[in-house]
Design an enzyme around this catalytic site. Sequence first.
Site, PDB file in Angstrom:
ATOM      1  N   GLU A  80       0.845  -1.218   0.000  1.00 20.15           N
ATOM      2  CA  GLU A  80       0.000   0.000   0.000  1.00 20.15           C
ATOM      3  C   GLU A  80       0.871   1.256   0.000  1.00 20.15           C
ATOM      4  O   GLU A  80       0.549   2.250  -0.644  1.00 20.15           O
ATOM      5  CB  GLU A  80      -0.932  -0.052   1.208  1.00 20.15           C
ATOM      6  CG  GLU A  80      -1.693   1.229   1.479  1.00 20.15           C
ATOM      7  CD  GLU A  80      -1.449   1.743   2.888  1.00 20.15           C
ATOM      8  OE1 GLU A  80      -0.887   2.851   3.026  1.00 20.15           O
ATOM      9  OE2 GLU A  80      -1.807   1.035   3.854  1.00 20.15           O
ATOM     10  N   GLU A 158       6.117   3.994  11.293  1.00 21.81           N
ATOM     11  CA  GLU A 158       4.707   3.870  11.663  1.00 21.81           C
ATOM     12  C   GLU A 158       4.537   2.845  12.782  1.00 21.81           C
ATOM     13  O   GLU A 158       3.766   3.046  13.721  1.00 21.81           O
ATOM     14  CB  GLU A 158       3.883   3.469  10.438  1.00 21.81           C
ATOM     15  CG  GLU A 158       2.395   3.410  10.693  1.00 21.81           C
ATOM     16  CD  GLU A 158       1.592   3.156   9.430  1.00 21.81           C
ATOM     17  OE1 GLU A 158       0.374   2.942   9.545  1.00 21.81           O
ATOM     18  OE2 GLU A 158       2.187   3.163   8.324  1.00 21.81           O
TER      19      GLU A 158
END
Length: 1095
Positions: A80, A158
């Site tokens: 992604e 992240e």
Amino acid sequence: MSPWTHLPPAGDVPGFRLFGGTLQTPALDERQYRILELQNGLRAVLVHDPAADKAAASLALTAGYLLDPDNAPGLAHFCEHMITKGSDAYPAENDYHSLISTNGGTRNAVTGPGTTEYWFSLSPSALAEGLLRLASFLHAPLFTASLAAREINAVDSEYKRNLQNDARRVLQVTRSLSVRGHPWAKFGTGNYETLSGAGRRSGAGATEEVVLGETRRRLAEWWKATYCASRMTLAVIGRESIEDLTSLVVPHFSKIPNRGLDPRPTIKEEVWDAEQMGTIVFIETVKDSYGFSLTFPLPDLRAHYATKPASFIAHFLGHEGPGSVCAHLKNKGWLLNLSAGASRNAYGIESFKISGQLTLKGYLHYRDVLDTLFAYIVLLRASHPLPPYHLAEVHAMAHTRFRFQEKTAPHRYASTLAHLLAHPVYPPEALLSGAYLYQLDGWDGALVQRLLDGFVPGRARVTLEAKAHREEIVGSVDVRWETERWYGTRYVVRRLEEGLLRKLEEPTSNAELHLPAPNPFIPEDLSVDRVMLPEPLKYPLLVKCTGLSQLWHKKDDQFWVPKAQVRVDIKSPLAYTTPRHAMLTRLLVNVVEDALAEVTYDADLAGVSYSVMNQIEGLTVAVGGYCDKLPALLRIVLETVRGLRVQPDRLRVVKEEVQREYENFYMSQPSHLSETYAGWMFMPTVWTPAEKLQELLTINESDVEHHRDALLSRIFIEALVNGNVSRERSLEILSLVEECLQSEPLLPCEIPRQRSLALPPGSDIISRKRHANPKEVNSSLSYYLQFCEVPDRKLRTTLALIAHILHEPCYSILRTEEQLGYVVACSQWSINGTLGLGIRIQSIRPPPFLESRVDAFLERMGDRIAGLSAEEFTQHKEGLVVKTLERAKNLNEETARFWGQIRSGCYDFLKKEEDAALVCALALSEVVASYDALVRPSTGAQTRKKLSIHLVSHDLHVHSPTANAPENSGIAHSSLSHPTTDTGPDVPTTAGVIPETADEATRAALARRPTRMLLPEADATAEAAFKTGLACAPAARPVISAAFGDYAEAFVAQLGCASGGDTSAHAAGRGKQQQGDDGCGAPRPTAAASASARL
């Protein structure tokens, strides 16, 4: 006869199938829909909305991280990240992001357990370009090897961002305790270790090139094995006609290959077996809280979407009214909040969970909490068949909500549609209604009973969360604590004790538990007073102005729903005078909410809700929803605020909740904390959670009541009524407010008005803080440049354009290229009437280094902005105008815009259109001049007004600044080395650092820059002295316009009294003939300012 028709190819448009049936749509929805299926199996819903001021698209793929290879967790997430950064047709890695940002849009992508989604919104004129890029990267992505290194680091950042996030930690523990080898146990985010592991396993001493090559090969291989057109659903919203939208979508998205994969994968294996059921999991949390959950496995219920049996059960188990589990446990002093519902996770994996937050007393009585839950489940079983009014109410409110469904932001609606289209059993005609409506035909009460029969202790899993578990709760025999692999969470799993299991199977009969009574708040009058105007009014009207109150009113003239929104500001200088006053005001709000919980829950179910908030200026009461019962709810809320007798046992619970919240505040995400601290630096008076906590223990119930009486004895009321309510009815609502509060008016000079501190030109301030969590690896930088006061129209629009231009490059340079961290953002700031530019970064790197990179970025962007072509500059201005003129999509949004202007004291309801016109008139030379003076470090040394917050992680040591300190080593842009601080744990600050991108003249200018002022960490005295030396910016200046009507003179006169007669300093005129967009552009408080008000 099939409702689908095959249409043959026509010119450049390949053939496709068209759904010819009729969609069930909300009564107010006038948009035109088309559902089609391409030859490759991709399904799309196209929405023609001629009124759209933003176009949007969303593509959902029924492939998420549950399909990750077992030896490469996070690969779906990595894909992604990679896929949008370059395709055969558009190879530049920032091409997609740049297009969206320049055209006033936004975009994102999300990887879930069973779906991956890509969405964007932008100017309607750029929709075709956006769709071309979306289709291109789905069928021909580049997956550039050099980019792979940076995005692995981005994924790792992240992951590190969430290491101390309790929700993530608890979720991963519960997932890991699935049946061995079940996909549900997978780690979805991924990190450096998981994504580079395959390449590193390719051989001892593998070079970085080999590792990257192998990682890219595996990514491309997985993409080909997983991304398939028949798994994709697309939603597109635009102004174009349905035929034109079809021509935009079909040719380009038909290129995506169908690889013959299962379009709607299903996992049939059970997540739990006997080993996982009948257990309790004790989990240690980062923050101090006591959470619990009770979870049961469910069968795949997707085929029962029309009757929603699990949602019907949740209506009872999650109820908060009299006789409910929630009400009973709160009355015991054991519970703070409760929720219940089905979790439809992915691929048919479903569960039913009851969860909530406990008090310490509730934690110690968790067995009795479980006993109460199972007693209510037994009550539900025994009540079968349930009285008919229960289903009738749920059915009626579902239909009412669907009937009066309002528009939302286009990207949110496109996202919803794409996911609904991916539902494996919704028929096309139920695309819009299937998720909302209950069908009475075919209602299966026996299925509800069968589900309840499965809610037994032996099939349940219990979790109990605490920062530090007590031995008498966990036990001391055969207790084996384990550590979850990815987040390091400690937990222990135990079988539910035999004695407890037997008790829960036959729970104690409880006379205080009973089913809900009929809901008195179900709306009966749903009529709409629809009066058409040539165009919607762009502002509310001042319909009453006295020494005690002001009332703003607008009769709905565009949304046509039987709803209204009421906002009431109750202003008092006693709300925030000292830390004790601030704490008493907060406790008053909490005990009011606590007292209202049972009676107002029915109202919330019936679409009428309320809130009471403490503010620095006083209290804000809000009610909203269906008009029919709105005044009744408002009366209940206000009478409780005015006359509540505080009960000692309830105050004890509220004090415990507030204490825990204030103590946990300092354990928040670093980026959130640094933004809050930055906001506080510009507020003349701030009482921190720590300061208010010092008052908490000495406060009793009489203190709260006396404070309430004093606070409400003399007040000023400012109210807004917006919606399906006449002017006369709005005046009745204000009379109700005055009647309930029974207060005397303040003098105009006593009415609290917020102001901002103003930095002097040449300011270069650093305030250093240290994060309280010893395990937090991330630091944060909040870098703020103060520009102007809100009334400075020319400079505020220049600021808006600069922020718009910087938005995309800030992300692509500081986050993607330099890999500074996962959280990187550039935006406008607004605090109490002043505006500025802010850059926020959360990173494992030290804040002084981050600041040096921000300075270098701002230098680099100065040259880029000065070098913009006329076409590029115009495109940026047009994109900003699209964002500025975006209309409110529903009554809530319009109310928020009006209320923002009212609370700010600006009343500039026509600001958006004026700002848009000013943006169009801006010259590049004006923008460059403002940038050089207020943003660029080398040219603005004497004129910039800069303050930054350095929030340092617990173990990072930073020396005091020295002028012209040597710059830290640069960042290897393609390095795959494990992310760490480039400077080691003990680093100097970089005051006076000269960016590596600067030319000789720039370097000389930076070298002459004044020495930075450092406010040392944990030195409250130095910070207070600094703030004391700052001047206050002027109070907000109201813009007098047609909105004031006959009260303009009275308003200005009252304002003159408040300001000592100098009305010219506080009021600006605007001709009545001027029109604007549906006004806001309010100086909306930042997250920092909003958080401090609530705290």
